[in-house]
Each structure stands twice: as structure tokens, then as C-alpha cells.
Scaffold this active site. Structure first.
Site, short mmCIF file in Angstrom:
data_model
loop_
_atom_site.label_atom_id
_atom_site.label_comp_id
_atom_site.label_asym_id
_atom_site.label_seq_id
_atom_site.Cartn_x
_atom_site.Cartn_y
_atom_site.Cartn_z
N ASN A 171 -31.95 55.45 -8.52
CA ASN A 171 -32.41 55.63 -7.14
C ASN A 171 -33.10 54.38 -6.60
O ASN A 171 -33.19 54.20 -5.37
CB ASN A 171 -33.39 56.79 -7.04
CG ASN A 171 -32.75 58.15 -7.19
OD1 ASN A 171 -33.43 59.12 -7.54
ND2 ASN A 171 -31.45 58.26 -6.95
N ARG A 178 -24.12 68.37 -12.82
CA ARG A 178 -24.25 67.34 -13.84
C ARG A 178 -25.73 67.08 -14.11
O ARG A 178 -26.59 67.48 -13.34
CB ARG A 178 -23.55 66.05 -13.40
CG ARG A 178 -24.02 65.51 -12.06
CD ARG A 178 -23.32 64.20 -11.70
NE ARG A 178 -23.75 63.73 -10.40
CZ ARG A 178 -23.11 63.96 -9.26
NH1 ARG A 178 -22.00 64.67 -9.25
NH2 ARG A 178 -23.57 63.47 -8.12
N ASP A 212 -32.69 67.98 -6.34
CA ASP A 212 -31.63 67.29 -5.60
C ASP A 212 -31.42 67.92 -4.23
O ASP A 212 -31.54 69.14 -4.07
CB ASP A 212 -30.32 67.38 -6.41
CG ASP A 212 -29.26 66.44 -5.88
OD1 ASP A 212 -29.62 65.47 -5.18
OD2 ASP A 212 -28.08 66.67 -6.17
N ARG A 247 -29.84 65.40 2.08
CA ARG A 247 -28.87 66.25 2.77
C ARG A 247 -29.57 67.32 3.60
O ARG A 247 -29.10 67.70 4.67
CB ARG A 247 -27.92 66.88 1.74
CG ARG A 247 -26.83 65.93 1.28
CD ARG A 247 -26.04 66.51 0.13
NE ARG A 247 -26.79 66.44 -1.12
CZ ARG A 247 -26.61 67.27 -2.14
NH1 ARG A 247 -25.73 68.25 -2.05
NH2 ARG A 247 -27.31 67.12 -3.24
#
Length: 234
Positions: A65, A184, A17, A21
């Protein structure tokens, strides 16, 4: 690398992940983050195999996604094309068997064909298994396995049910690492992770170095896995 608590994990799973970003922080398009993530994925999986861990599973693209903007999906699909054309032979030479879990029918037809060709090319690998979760959702996987069990017309045990999943025949993950500071599982290996040790890090995936993976493994080695029984210090 061992400790008094246990041995190396046999199976490490990673939720990769933070690519988008990572790119945003650098004022780059999200596609640049995904490319950086692909490079890191290749290097990191090779490092984990070198550590003597035979199973590595990477969350590359979730079923959810696939709802992202088409421009971003097209960039991801191009990276998949690049990966499967350039790396399948490398995996074969290293004795790594490629496995893909997820609904690949949701992908462009040529990507699906490249995945099938990569799986076939590496089918004889005995040194390790690299599983890529692409178009994957754990709830969807469980529902599919339930339907398969229903079609068989007889009750199944937990062990038999596990064999109906995409990871059937593989050990459950001992250690699951998630980068990107989220805490998570995000619909990843829900059944398989019932007793998996979890490790979360704030580092975005392209910044998650091999040394960071070693740190996660050291953390795992210091844990006592009880599987519901009484521990030494209880």
C-alpha cells in the site's frame, strides 16, 4: 457464546478491505473512506474484546500500500497520528496492550515515534492485545525471521521460528475475516494462518457492523477444526 463444535476463538484477525470503494460509491474522496474505516476499526475491535476474545489483529496498511499516491498516503498518515494520540490512553485504561507489526521505518518519523509511545503507554495491559499491521508484508516478515535464524547459527523448530515473527508469543489466528468481497490473503499472516478458519464477506469494511462480526464468529463456532486429523464425520 459457545457451540457443540467448540469455543470462542482466542484470536481474530481482520483484513479491513474496501474503504476506498466505499467512498467511491458515495462520490467521496478516498480519504473519507479511510476515516470511516478508522471509526469502524475502533468500534469493531472494542466489540470483539467485549465478546471475550483476547487477541485482535487488524491489517491497517500493507507494505504494498505504500506505493499508493502520496496524497492518499498523507491522508492515511494523518489518521494514524490522530489514532495514536487519541486512543492510546483509552486502550491503557481498558487494559488493552497495543502491538504493531510491520516495517514502521517506512513511515514518517513522527508517526513511528507515536507508535512507539503508544506501545510503551499500554505495555502493562492484561485484558487483551490489539495488533495493528502497518507497513506489513508477511513474506517480508518471514524473510526477516529466516535471516534472524541464520544469524543465530543453529536450526530452529517451527515453534521457535514462530517466536521470531512479529506475532511471536501470541496464539495463531483462529478466525480470519476479510471484508470487501476479495477472496485472498494478500500477504497477511501467511505463516500464522496455516490452520486458520477463513471467512469472506462482500461487505465493504465501513459497512461491516458488529452484528456482522458476530455472524462470522457464529460461523466459526459451527466448524470442526481437525488440524489434519480425522474428523467426527470422516
Amino acid at each position: 457464546m459457545k457451540s457443540e463444535q467448540g469455543q470462542l476463538p482466542k484470536h481474530v484477525a481482520i483484513i479491513m478491505d474496501g474503504n476506498g470503494r466505499w467512498a467511491k460509491k458515495r462520490l467521496l474522496p478516498r480519504s473519507a473512506g479511510h476515516r470511516a474505516g478508522l471509526k469502524r476499526m475502533i468500534s469493531l475491535s472494542e466489540h470483539i474484546f467485549r465478546r471475550g476474545i483476547p487477541y485482535v489483529t487488524l491489517y491497517a496498511l500493507s507494505a504494498e500500500n505504500l506505493n499508493r499516491p502520496q496524497e492518499e498516503l498523507d491522508a492515511l498518515f494523518s489518521l494514524f497520528r490522530e489514532y495514536f494520540t487519541q486512543n492510546a490512553e483509552t486502550l491503557r485504561k481498558k487494559g488493552i496492550r497495543l502491538n504493531v507489526i510491520g516495517d514502521t521505518a517506512l513511515l514518517p518519523a513522527d508517526v513511528t515515534e507515536m507508535i512507539a509511545a503508544g506501545i510503551e503507554k499500554t505495555a502493562e495491559g492484561k485484558a487483551g492485545v490489539l495488533t495493528l499491521a502497518i507497513g506489513y508484508g508477511s513474506r517480508q516478515e518471514i524473510v526477516s525471521a529466516v535471516n534472524e535464524a541464520v544469524r543465530a547459527g543453529k536450526p530452529v523448530t517451527a515453534e521457535e521460528f514462530s517466536l521470531l515473527l512479529g506475532t511471536g508469543g501470541m496464539p495463531d489466528p483462529d478466525l480470519l475475516i476479510r471484508t470487501g468481497r476479495e477472496l485472498r490473503l494478500s500477504n497477511f499472516l501467511l505463516w500464522q494462518s496455516a490452520y486458520t478458519e477463513l471467512y469472506f464477506t462482500d461487505k465493504l469494511f465501513p459497512d461491516f457492523k458488529n452484528a456482522d462480526a458476530d455472524k462470522a464468529i457464529r460461523s466459526y463456532l459451527l466448524r470442526e477444526r481437525r488440524y489434519g486429523s480425522v474428523g467426527k464425520n470422516d
